[in-house]
Design a protein around this motif. Sequence first.
Motif, PDB file in Angstrom:
ATOM      1  N   ILE A  74       0.829  -1.207   0.000  1.00 38.40           N
ATOM      2  CA  ILE A  74       0.000   0.000   0.000  1.00 38.40           C
ATOM      3  C   ILE A  74       0.861   1.253   0.000  1.00 38.40           C
ATOM      4  N   ARG A  75       1.810   1.331   0.962  1.00 32.71           N
ATOM      5  CA  ARG A  75       2.504   2.603   1.103  1.00 32.71           C
ATOM      6  C   ARG A  75       3.626   2.774   0.087  1.00 32.71           C
TER       7      ARG A  75
ATOM      8  N   ALA B 118      -4.419   6.950  -4.550  1.00 31.73           N
ATOM      9  CA  ALA B 118      -4.869   5.793  -3.777  1.00 31.73           C
ATOM     10  C   ALA B 118      -4.882   4.511  -4.603  1.00 31.73           C
ATOM     11  N   GLY B 119      -4.947   4.639  -5.935  1.00 34.44           N
ATOM     12  CA  GLY B 119      -4.999   3.451  -6.768  1.00 34.44           C
ATOM     13  C   GLY B 119      -3.640   2.826  -7.052  1.00 34.44           C
ATOM     14  N   ALA B 120      -2.594   3.305  -6.363  1.00 30.44           N
ATOM     15  CA  ALA B 120      -1.242   2.828  -6.648  1.00 30.44           C
ATOM     16  C   ALA B 120      -1.118   1.324  -6.408  1.00 30.44           C
ATOM     17  N   GLN B 121      -0.682   0.616  -7.436  1.00 32.95           N
ATOM     18  CA  GLN B 121      -0.452  -0.825  -7.318  1.00 32.95           C
ATOM     19  C   GLN B 121       0.804  -1.148  -8.093  1.00 32.95           C
TER      20      GLN B 121
END
Lengths: 369, 282
Positions: A84-85, A222-225
């Motif tokens: 996530i981070r 927030a959509g970082a993957q």
Amino acid sequence: MSSFFSSALPGATTAAATQATGSPRKGRQRVVLLGLLLLLIVTILLCAALGAYQIDPWRIPRLLWPTAQLDAVDMQTRAVLLDIRLPRVLLAILVGCGFGAAGSAMQALFRNPLADPGLIGVSSGAALGAALTIVLGTTLWPNALHTVGIYAPMLAAFIGALAVAMLVYRIAAARGRLALPLLLLAGIAINAIVGAAIGLLIYVASDDQLRTLTFWDLGSLAGAQWSLLAVATPVVIFSIAALARHSAALNAMLLGEAEAMHLGVPVQAIKRQVLIASALCVGALVACTGTIGFIGLVAPHCIRLACGPDQRVVLPGALLFGAILTLAADLIARTVAAPAEMPLGILTALLGGPFFMVLLWRRRGQLGL
Amino acid sequence: MLAALPVRGATQATASTQPRRVVVAGGAITEIVYALDAGAFLIGADTTSTYPAAAMALPKMGYQRALSAEGVLSLHPDLLLASADAGPPTTLKQIAAAGVRVIRLGERHDVDTVREKITGVASALALPDRGKLLLKNFDDQWQAALASVDKQRQAKPPRVLFILSNSGTQAMVAGQETAADAMIRYAGAVNATTDASGKGFKGYKPLTAESAVASGADILMISSENLAAIGGIERLLNSPGLSLTLAAKTRRVVADMDTLLLLGFGPRLPLALTQLTSQLYA
């Protein structure tokens, strides 16, 4: 207004001279770039350590150590850090660098400090491309959607960004000269048209599509993957490299395209490549994050005010400073209202705007007043 | 994509282990947790969880459709009960990947979905007995509510127009496949956005003055929050188009229920239906 446009790049003619004499400006440039690099490293560490989910910063090395023996709680902490981070921090860096680079190259190309991807409509072109694919993709080009899959919005964003960049340039340029008022007015027109088109898409969108669309409004990381980063990172790095390669030529073009041509710069080819690289970069980023304004305008401008207009300094400076700004804004976005989250676009404008104003006020002398 | 989530969760926490730290995204589900007398497990809820009063005191995780992965995880939950509206999907995936059991409940707006929600929440909280009890109470109340509807039902069902206007401007009207449409039909009335053969658009559409007149609404229906946002009954009845309807001329407005009660499709559904019919046929 017009004096602001024409004198906003006051060092255009002195850039070459400065390089030759090696004046104190050179030392200052080095100090600024090194300072930004250090600040970026500090910001990255801060952003990796802080967040809504409390993690003791000193335990992070142990949590990330691949062979460490961890209990269930630590495993969750590690998942938060790794899945996530960290992707989010990397995406913030990518966004800051990409917009910083595209902004600085466009400002140099258009010889205008206001020519940021947002202002001349490139960002909205990208958003429109993505929105079209989300709302109408399954009806209009189902086969294409089937082939490229989840990367369709990204591809469409790139095409939208490229189309707008070409159109704006076509409207505002003739015989190697660029009419700056035309450029900005064309940008305003395109932003208006795209705003209406997206409004129309919102109007016809289904509930599900609407939810996906609202994400483009203010931008979010927030959509970082990892999968998303794996696609966007090479595109952005390639674009930045392409832009950096033309720094010296862009310096020459600050004198005027006709003058640069006489100096032996292949003006048309460079214009084309810079436009394509910027559009590619902005398109890929907007597809990942939605429209995040302001970074592409503010970051290169601040560096130019501090170090002068030499594109070989402005570009790396804007990369570093853009990344710092985005990281800081995102850190606030995800912590200030925790456990809920604020939209990032609000913060980039809220942080960047006043800072930019103060800078402009203090440098009014250099800007022609 | 999300269908795989409960399966993944189930492998990590067996059904017998009772979750201790539960977060909820979705007002109706929060109501069910409290109705199961399991409110003590709750450590966080979203902004749509406005009932009962105890839910308001929980840490707020933001709007159910805009959850933050790290934000939710920062509460250290072991279970996230989410409505079908909750998201975004990436966030739910990230929360599940961090080892939190994620259970989504309730896709549709009907009684069976409410029953599924009750059963689903009860089994997720490992409280099947309380779930059965709540379900029985709910069924009894629902039958009573339906019986009361049947008694009041009129030979010519009234045409009801549901108006949604969270900001007080740009009102929308409810078409088919919406919670409001379902409530109107349970109450034995007709959705005014459908034509004589029962056909109409799906979802919510902006309210235009002419279509308001064309709807031929006998009664206007609006939630109490939305009525306050518009600025009271007078403002609503005087708005263009609506002022020409029979509903405005006879001043028939149903506006005494808040959104969560009226459209939430939670355990208070029988109460909502009873209140609605008593106002519709008053």
